[in-house]
Design a protein around this motif. Structure first.
Motif, PDB file in Angstrom:
ATOM      1  N   ALA A   1       0.836  -1.201   0.000  1.00 27.74           N
ATOM      2  CA  ALA A   1       0.000   0.000   0.000  1.00 27.74           C
ATOM      3  C   ALA A   1       0.872   1.253   0.000  1.00 27.74           C
ATOM      4  N   ALA A   2       0.408   2.275  -0.692  1.00 25.11           N
ATOM      5  CA  ALA A   2       1.139   3.539  -0.768  1.00 25.11           C
ATOM      6  C   ALA A   2       0.968   4.330   0.529  1.00 25.11           C
ATOM      7  N   VAL A   3       2.061   4.926   1.018  1.00 28.49           N
ATOM      8  CA  VAL A   3       2.029   5.708   2.256  1.00 28.49           C
ATOM      9  C   VAL A   3       2.895   6.955   2.101  1.00 28.49           C
ATOM     10  N   MET A   4       2.628   7.931   2.963  1.00 32.78           N
ATOM     11  CA  MET A   4       3.375   9.188   2.944  1.00 32.78           C
ATOM     12  C   MET A   4       3.730   9.593   4.370  1.00 32.78           C
ATOM     13  N   ALA A   5       4.987   9.894   4.618  1.00 33.46           N
ATOM     14  CA  ALA A   5       5.435  10.363   5.927  1.00 33.46           C
ATOM     15  C   ALA A   5       5.634  11.870   5.870  1.00 33.46           C
ATOM     16  N   VAL A   6       5.165  12.564   6.899  1.00 37.77           N
ATOM     17  CA  VAL A   6       5.336  14.013   6.981  1.00 37.77           C
ATOM     18  C   VAL A   6       5.934  14.329   8.346  1.00 37.77           C
ATOM     19  N   GLY A   7       6.942  15.196   8.369  1.00 39.61           N
ATOM     20  CA  GLY A   7       7.546  15.508   9.646  1.00 39.61           C
ATOM     21  C   GLY A   7       8.610  16.570   9.561  1.00 39.61           C
ATOM     22  N   ASN A   8       9.514  16.521  10.544  1.00 45.95           N
ATOM     23  CA  ASN A   8      10.496  17.578  10.771  1.00 45.95           C
ATOM     24  C   ASN A   8      11.914  17.004  10.788  1.00 45.95           C
ATOM     25  N   PRO A   9      12.307  16.250   9.748  1.00 50.86           N
ATOM     26  CA  PRO A   9      13.630  15.622   9.777  1.00 50.86           C
ATOM     27  C   PRO A   9      14.752  16.653   9.761  1.00 50.86           C
ATOM     28  N   LEU A  10      15.680  16.503  10.700  1.00 47.48           N
ATOM     29  CA  LEU A  10      16.835  17.395  10.784  1.00 47.48           C
ATOM     30  C   LEU A  10      16.420  18.862  10.852  1.00 47.48           C
ATOM     31  N   GLY A  11      15.235  19.112  11.414  1.00 40.22           N
ATOM     32  CA  GLY A  11      14.759  20.477  11.555  1.00 40.22           C
ATOM     33  C   GLY A  11      14.109  21.046  10.310  1.00 40.22           C
ATOM     34  N   LEU A  12      13.969  20.238   9.265  1.00 42.46           N
ATOM     35  CA  LEU A  12      13.347  20.701   8.016  1.00 42.46           C
ATOM     36  C   LEU A  12      11.851  20.407   8.085  1.00 42.46           C
ATOM     37  N   ASP A  13      11.082  21.361   8.638  1.00 38.11           N
ATOM     38  CA  ASP A  13       9.668  21.107   8.913  1.00 38.11           C
ATOM     39  C   ASP A  13       8.871  20.913   7.633  1.00 38.11           C
ATOM     40  N   SER A  14       7.745  20.211   7.781  1.00 36.03           N
ATOM     41  CA  SER A  14       6.796  19.950   6.687  1.00 36.03           C
ATOM     42  C   SER A  14       7.422  19.170   5.534  1.00 36.03           C
ATOM     43  N   THR A  15       8.410  18.339   5.841  1.00 35.96           N
ATOM     44  CA  THR A  15       9.024  17.507   4.807  1.00 35.96           C
ATOM     45  C   THR A  15       8.136  16.308   4.507  1.00 35.96           C
ATOM     46  N   PRO A  60      16.239  11.336  11.436  1.00 36.24           N
ATOM     47  CA  PRO A  60      16.155  11.959  12.748  1.00 36.24           C
ATOM     48  C   PRO A  60      15.351  13.253  12.684  1.00 36.24           C
ATOM     49  N   GLY A  61      14.365  13.368  13.580  1.00 41.07           N
ATOM     50  CA  GLY A  61      13.476  14.521  13.578  1.00 41.07           C
ATOM     51  C   GLY A  61      12.084  14.153  13.109  1.00 41.07           C
ATOM     52  N   ASN A  62      11.957  13.031  12.391  1.00 40.54           N
ATOM     53  CA  ASN A  62      10.641  12.554  11.964  1.00 40.54           C
ATOM     54  C   ASN A  62       9.854  11.940  13.123  1.00 40.54           C
ATOM     55  N   SER A  63      10.551  11.617  14.200  1.00 42.49           N
ATOM     56  CA  SER A  63       9.898  10.937  15.318  1.00 42.49           C
ATOM     57  C   SER A  63       8.634  11.653  15.746  1.00 42.49           C
ATOM     58  N   GLY A  64       7.570  10.900  15.919  1.00 40.81           N
ATOM     59  CA  GLY A  64       6.302  11.455  16.359  1.00 40.81           C
ATOM     60  C   GLY A  64       5.443  11.962  15.232  1.00 40.81           C
ATOM     61  N   GLY A  65       5.946  11.931  14.019  1.00 44.02           N
ATOM     62  CA  GLY A  65       5.168  12.427  12.888  1.00 44.02           C
ATOM     63  C   GLY A  65       4.253  11.367  12.312  1.00 44.02           C
ATOM     64  N   PRO A  66       3.232  11.798  11.580  1.00 45.99           N
ATOM     65  CA  PRO A  66       2.255  10.846  11.047  1.00 45.99           C
ATOM     66  C   PRO A  66       2.688  10.153   9.768  1.00 45.99           C
ATOM     67  N   LEU A  67       2.197   8.937   9.623  1.00 41.18           N
ATOM     68  CA  LEU A  67       2.292   8.192   8.374  1.00 41.18           C
ATOM     69  C   LEU A  67       0.880   8.146   7.806  1.00 41.18           C
ATOM     70  N   PHE A  68       0.702   8.686   6.598  1.00 40.74           N
ATOM     71  CA  PHE A  68      -0.620   8.778   5.984  1.00 40.74           C
ATOM     72  C   PHE A  68      -0.795   7.728   4.892  1.00 40.74           C
ATOM     73  N   ASP A  69      -2.064   7.337   4.671  1.00 34.09           N
ATOM     74  CA  ASP A  69      -2.365   6.507   3.507  1.00 34.09           C
ATOM     75  C   ASP A  69      -2.678   7.421   2.330  1.00 34.09           C
ATOM     76  N   SER A  70      -3.031   6.837   1.191  1.00 34.26           N
ATOM     77  CA  SER A  70      -3.246   7.618  -0.027  1.00 34.26           C
ATOM     78  C   SER A  70      -4.498   8.480   0.037  1.00 34.26           C
ATOM     79  N   GLN A  71      -5.325   8.285   1.071  1.00 27.18           N
ATOM     80  CA  GLN A  71      -6.522   9.099   1.243  1.00 27.18           C
ATOM     81  C   GLN A  71      -6.319  10.186   2.302  1.00 27.18           C
ATOM     82  N   GLY A  72      -5.107  10.324   2.788  1.00 25.86           N
ATOM     83  CA  GLY A  72      -4.819  11.358   3.776  1.00 25.86           C
ATOM     84  C   GLY A  72      -5.233  11.005   5.186  1.00 25.86           C
TER      85      GLY A  72
END
Length: 407
Positions: A203-217, A253-265
C-alpha cells in the motif's frame, strides 16, 4: 519497554552497534515478558538516542534501530470513531488507492502536522507531532519529549506560529506521548485517523515531519511489511516492543512522532524508528518503522483522558523457540516461566509451552508475543494457542492490568 527521552542526538564519533538495534546501543537485553512487571536489563547507556533512526533530532542519529516517533490518533480497541475523526468533517482524501495524488494529499494534511522543539538538561532536541483535536492536544513520541525541562517545549504549526506546550501524559511502554498547547488557537486542523488493521503490504504511504529540523518535509513509499517486531530502548530502561508497520519512505532523525498517511490522507501510523547500518550511516536506508495508529490512537485517548495508560498483562517469561506440530516446525514464543496467579497461570499455560498464536495473530517469537499483548486491552478475552508435546492446544485467557513499576 524502552524509549529514549527527548534528549539531543550524540555528536561524533558515533557508536556503531551491530545491526539491528534500537536508538541506544546494542546488543539489547533479552525480550522481557510482555506482561510480567519488572525491569529488564537496560541497554548499555552510551547515547540518549537509539540506533533505529529516531526521528527526534538533537544532533545526529545513528545505528541500528533508531526511534523516530510521532503520529497516531485516537483509535480505540476495536476502533470506533475517534476524537480526531469526530472533529474532522471530511476525510482529506485525494487520489485513489492505486494512483495517489500526493500533491493534493500533502496540501490537505500539512496543517495537521507540527514540529516540536524540546529543551532538556542534556541540550536541545527536535521531533514531529500530529494534531489530535481542536483542544490543542498533539500526539508524538515519548522519546521526543521525555526529559523536557519546565517551559522547554515549543510547537511550531505549519504556518510558522510557535506556541508553548506542556506534556499531558507519556507512555514509555509504547513510546507515545501527548502534549497540549498552552493557549490553542481556534483554527487548528485535527488529523483524520484511519485503520491500520486495513493496511496491506504494498500500500502507498506518505510520511510528513520535521527531519533534521526541516519542517513539513514529505516523503512517500510503500508498506514493506506488517507486524514487524521492533524493539527499542525506552526512557525507563525497559524495551519498547512494537509490531510495527515497516515502510521504505525516507524517515530521518526529527521525523519521530510524525504521522504516516495513507493515499486518502488518513493517519495509519506514527513514525518512530529506522534501521541503520553499523558503521556510522545515520540516515534513511529504506527501512523505517511506524507504530500502528490503532494502538497509538487508543494510547492517545487514554493519555488525554487520564494522563496514564493501562497495559494488558499475561504473566509469562519468554524466549524465542520452535515446536514440532502436524509434521512441521513452527517458530513461536517459548514459555520459560509463568507468574503464579497470572492470567497465563489461570488459563493453563505451562513452562515449556511454545505460544504460536494469540487470537488470530501469528506469534513468531518472544518479541512478537510481547507486542501482540501490548496491543490489547486489560480485561480482553483471547485465545492463546500453544504447542505442547507435539499437539496444538487452544487456551482461553482474560488479560489483566499490568502493575505499574514504582521507581
Amino acid at each position: 519497554m524502552t524509549t529514549e527521552p527527548g534528549t539531543p542526538y550524540p555528536t561524533p564519533p558515533y557508536p556503531t552497534p551491530p545491526y539491528p538495534t534500537p536508538h541506544a546501543t546494542a546488543p539489547y537485553p533479552p525480550t522481557p515478558d510482555p506482561t510480567t512487571p519488572g525491569p529488564i536489563t537496560p541497554p548499555p547507556t552510551a547515547t540518549p538516542w537509539r540506533t533505529i533512526a529516531a526521528t527526534a533530532v538533537a544532533t545526529a542519529m545513528v545505528t541500528s534501530l533508531v526511534t523516530v516517533g510521532l503520529t497516531g490518533a485516537l483509535a480505540t480497541d476495536p476502533v470506533p470513531p475517534t476524537t480526531s475523526q469526530d472533529e474532522s468533517v471530511t476525510v482529506p482524501a485525494s487520489g485513489t488507492a492505486t494512483g495517489p495524488d500526493w500533491q493534493a494529499v500533502a496540501a490537505d494534511v500539512r496543517h495537521s502536522v507540527v514540529a516540536l522543539d524540546v529543551s532538556t538538561p542534556a541540550g536541545p532536541g527536535q521531533g514531529s507531532g500530529l494534531v489530535l483535536d481542536t483542544d490543542g492536544n498533539v500526539l508524538t513520541n515519548d522519546h521526543v519529549v521525555s526529559g523536557a525541562v519546565d517551559g522547554g517545549l515549543d510547537v511550531t504549526l505549519s504556518d510558522g506560529r510557535v506556541l508553548p506546550a506542556t506534556v499531558t501524559g507519556s507512555d514509555p511502554t509504547t513510546d507515545l506521548a501527548v502534549v497540549t498547547l498552552v493557549d490553542p488557537p481556534d483554527d487548528l486542523h485535527p488529523a483524520v485517523l484511519g485503520d491500520s488493521d486495513a493496511l496491506a503490504v504494498g500500500a502507498a504511504v506518505m510520511a510528513v515531519g520535521n527531519p533534521l529540523g526541516l519542517d513539513s518535509t514529505v516523503t512517500t513509499g510503500i508498506v514493506s511489511a506488517l507486524d514487524r517486531p521492533v524493539a527499542t530502548p525506552s526512557s525507563e530502561g525497559e524495551a519498547v516492543v512494537t509490531n510495527a508497520i515497516q515502510v521504505d519512505a525516507a524517515i530521518n532523525p526529527g521525523n519521530s512522532g510524525g504521522p504516516l498517511f495513507d493515499s486518502q490522507g488518513r493517519v495509519v501510523g506514527v513514525t518512530s524508528s529506522i534501521a541503520a547500518l553499523a558503521g556510522g550511516q545515520s540516515g534513511s536506508i529504506g527501512l523505517g518503522f511506524a507504530i500502528p495508529v490503532n494502538l497509538a490512537g487508543r494510547v492517545a485517548q487514554e493519555l488525554v483522558e487520564t494522563g496514564t495508560v493501562a497495559h494488558a498483562f499475561l504473566g509469562v517469561q519468554l524466549a524465542d523457540g520452535t515446536a514440532e506440530v502436524d509434521g512441521a516446525t513452527r517458530r513461536g514464543a517459548l514459555v520459560r516461566g509463568v507468574t503464579p496467579g497470572s492470567p497465563a497461570d489461570e488459563a493453563g499455560v505451562r513452562e515449556g509451552d511454545v505460544v504460536v498464536a494469540l487470537g488470530s495473530d501469528r506469534v513468531a517469537g518472544a518479541e512478537s508475543l510481547t507486542a501482540h499483548v501490548r496491543e490489547r486491552t486489560a480485561g480482553q478475552r483471547e485465545t492463546v494457542t500453544v504447542v505442547r508435546d507435539g499437539r496444538a492446544t487452544d487456551l482461553q485467557v482474560v488479560l489483566a492490568v499490568r502493575e505499574v513499576r514504582q521507581s
